[in-house]
Design a protein around this motif. Sequence first.
Motif, PDB file in Angstrom:
ATOM      1  N   TRP A  35      13.743  14.935  37.887  1.00  0.00           N
ATOM      2  CA  TRP A  35      13.282  14.031  38.944  1.00  0.00           C
ATOM      3  C   TRP A  35      13.951  12.662  38.802  1.00  0.00           C
ATOM      4  CZ3 TRP A  35      11.580  13.464  43.545  1.00  0.00           C
ATOM      5  CH2 TRP A  35      10.992  12.268  43.969  1.00  0.00           C
ATOM      6  N   ASP A  37      16.774  12.001  37.389  1.00  0.00           N
ATOM      7  CA  ASP A  37      18.195  12.146  37.705  1.00  0.00           C
ATOM      8  C   ASP A  37      18.410  12.211  39.216  1.00  0.00           C
ATOM      9  OD1 ASP A  37      20.965  12.638  36.759  1.00  0.00           O
ATOM     10  OD2 ASP A  37      20.682  14.550  37.795  1.00  0.00           O
ATOM     11  N   THR A  38      17.478  12.856  39.916  1.00  0.00           N
ATOM     12  CA  THR A  38      17.562  12.941  41.378  1.00  0.00           C
ATOM     13  C   THR A  38      17.448  11.551  41.999  1.00  0.00           C
ATOM     14  OG1 THR A  38      16.567  15.153  41.328  1.00  0.00           O
ATOM     15  CG2 THR A  38      16.555  14.002  43.432  1.00  0.00           C
ATOM     16  N   SER A  41      20.730   9.469  41.182  1.00  0.00           N
ATOM     17  CA  SER A  41      21.904   9.841  41.967  1.00  0.00           C
ATOM     18  C   SER A  41      21.798   9.402  43.422  1.00  0.00           C
ATOM     19  CB  SER A  41      22.122  11.366  41.902  1.00  0.00           C
ATOM     20  OG  SER A  41      21.015  12.052  42.442  1.00  0.00           O
ATOM     21  N   ASN A  42      20.603   8.995  43.819  1.00  0.00           N
ATOM     22  CA  ASN A  42      20.419   8.517  45.190  1.00  0.00           C
ATOM     23  C   ASN A  42      20.125   7.016  45.241  1.00  0.00           C
ATOM     24  OD1 ASN A  42      20.262  10.928  47.317  1.00  0.00           O
ATOM     25  ND2 ASN A  42      19.450  11.647  45.352  1.00  0.00           N
ATOM     26  N   LEU A 163      14.638  14.356  48.703  1.00  0.00           N
ATOM     27  CA  LEU A 163      14.664  14.204  47.246  1.00  0.00           C
ATOM     28  C   LEU A 163      13.724  15.203  46.570  1.00  0.00           C
ATOM     29  CD1 LEU A 163      14.740  10.319  46.750  1.00  0.00           C
ATOM     30  CD2 LEU A 163      16.630  11.937  46.805  1.00  0.00           C
ATOM     31  N   GLN A 166      15.281  18.582  46.765  1.00  0.00           N
ATOM     32  CA  GLN A 166      16.346  18.695  45.762  1.00  0.00           C
ATOM     33  C   GLN A 166      15.765  18.926  44.375  1.00  0.00           C
ATOM     34  OE1 GLN A 166      19.025  15.337  45.764  1.00  0.00           O
ATOM     35  NE2 GLN A 166      19.301  15.399  47.988  1.00  0.00           N
ATOM     36  N   TRP A 167      14.722  18.179  44.052  1.00  0.00           N
ATOM     37  CA  TRP A 167      14.075  18.286  42.743  1.00  0.00           C
ATOM     38  C   TRP A 167      13.547  19.705  42.503  1.00  0.00           C
ATOM     39  CZ3 TRP A 167       8.345  17.639  42.116  1.00  0.00           C
ATOM     40  CH2 TRP A 167       7.949  17.680  40.789  1.00  0.00           C
ATOM     41  N   ARG A 170      16.242  22.252  41.906  1.00  0.00           N
ATOM     42  CA  ARG A 170      16.936  22.148  40.626  1.00  0.00           C
ATOM     43  C   ARG A 170      16.089  22.593  39.441  1.00  0.00           C
ATOM     44  NH1 ARG A 170      19.206  16.324  39.817  1.00  0.00           N
ATOM     45  NH2 ARG A 170      19.949  17.324  37.900  1.00  0.00           N
TER      46      ARG A 170
END
Length: 699
Positions: A35, A37-38, A41-42, A163, A166-167, A170
């Motif tokens: 989370w 890292d997500t 990266s944004n 987000l 995406q989390w 992953r």
Amino acid sequence: MSPSQSKAQLLIEILTEELPAHSVNKNLTSIISIWKDTLKSNGLKCDDLVHNNGVYSWDSFIVQDCNARVNDSLEFYFTPRRLVIIDKEFPLESATSIIEAFGPPLSICYDNEGKPTRAMQSFLDKQGISQDEPQKIHKDGKEVLYYKTQKIGKKSEDMLGELVAQWLERLDFGKSMRWGEGKYSFIRPIRNICIMLDSKLVALEAYGLESSSLIVAHRQAKNRTKSISDIESYREFLENNGVILEQKRRKEIIINGIRALEKEHDIRVEIDEELLEEVVAITEYPSVLMGHFESEFLQIPKEMIITSMKDNQRYFPVYKGDNLYSGFVFVSNALIEDRDFSLIIKGNEKVLRARLSDALFFYTKDLEANMDFGNLSSIGFIQGGGSMEDKVERERALMNTLANEIGGFSSEELTLCDKAINLCKRDLKSKSVGEFAELQGIMGSYFAAKCGEDERVCLAIREQYLPHGLDSNLPSTRLSALVNISIKLDTTLTLFALDKIPSGSKDPFALRRQMAAMLRICHKFGFNISIKTLCKLASKNESRLEEFIADRIYGIFSHINRSVVRSVLTRGFGIQESFDKIEALGAYINDENIKSIISTFKRVANISDSNETSINTSLFEEYERNLHEKLLSHKSMTFNTYKDELESLFTLKESLDSMFENVLVNSEDTALRNNRVALVRLVFDEFLKFGDMREISAI
């Protein structure tokens, strides 16, 4: 975010079917790190960037004015049916930043026809720009491509749905389930996704769902659902309807409940930490209860009873004094208003009674067999490695070879070792081990005792698989240790002969763990077996086995400079001697003195290749005489430990350095030169009793 920018309270709840406790507990760190890292990266979280005068280095870019949020206000909770993220200081928008990207040198950007090369095109594609957009700039003495752009921040509300998606995408728990005609996949089916930013529901369509503020409480709660408006109403609703969100609180409730039962009934509950964490993960509203079983079941080996409790039912065993008691403690997730758990206790007692009845039946039948469960030739060890009967015969032969190498075993002890190895695998065909496979060896020790075998034989059978982990006990006697390493060594030699050698992260037969355990056992009992002797027992892959063993030793001594370990291993000492000398040398040589030691022994290396050791003391000058006298003094001393010997030995280093500084070793006078070389060689030989100091290097 900078202090002037506003923040919001973020709530994310992923409601699922019951989550497998083991998978969640094993992945707790990665759940939250993914989370973070997500977010990073944004542009919503830059905690990991390194600040340097207002500029943040991030991969190959330079990011200015990142407005990183340093204080981490993130909270993560989980229950059997939900994964929850709460962040009370979540930025309302991502940072606006200036991004500078440096490309390849201009000299390689165009071909002979003036067209972009692959290097240039790769840079353009990575930045998502056309050929005429980048500039040219001088960097490190070269003219390179350069692109600078401003990345405008976005509102968090507009990003959050994607987000979260995406989390979830992953997250990897090892295994997943499919639902919705196989279209969706997660560790368990997702039943609701709630994303609240302050009091506003954030939109998301994923896994066949639309995000919703409708929260589901405990399955047995009267008020099972409610649409919440913010974090406070979320917490209040769950708390009042059978869900204790914080796993730490659930753990405290369970431990306090166990302590209360211990005090009330004058008992001791065995708390297995792994089991405790599992119970925490499978309860939303824990209640600690106690049940009982008939005392007649206590005639069963306690390991069978405890395994029935812990592995099958997640119960905690109970002791009165040092003896197992006919009771058990368990944790209920039931939400009962009048707190009358009598039916639940009776139900759990009934389930355990059935399991213990089976265990008693198996155990009784096995005792009647007097360890005659059938020939082991019908059980294969591994394809190409013969049967278990073949393995036992190899282990018996290895035991005698190792005993001769170690020395100090009486003929009686060797007879007992042979007996133990002959009986070690017998229980594989018993009904008890058929039902409780993890008790192999333990059950064999009980059966052997009932047959009147020597208690040392029974103990060796019980301890044949030790240790079970890094913190597990090693065998307790020399006899048990010899049996244990004979079994482990046969497994290793057989698999190496079959080319089933661990590589990379693959080690399906846990050979690395077994070899490390075998080395630790040898050290504990002073089994000074030569590594080369072990490797010569291999029918093939001898050199790879030697390398494999050395790697395990490097792993055991990972806290010591690898070159120090290597300096000892090159001398070919036995296992016990190598371990003791590595520990002594590693304790003496540290970051402060290692460069000085390296400097001295580089000079020694240039001299000590000679085999000249004949000394003429009449040719000595002051510095040579001083070194020689200290050498003789050292050699005349008796040391109780390697540490003491090493400290004495390194007092020679000062005299050795003084001689190097004040005496020309490579004298034109042949007699002087040979005499000085011989002296250095004698000093070097003393150091060789510990290791080849020339191998030592700074990290």
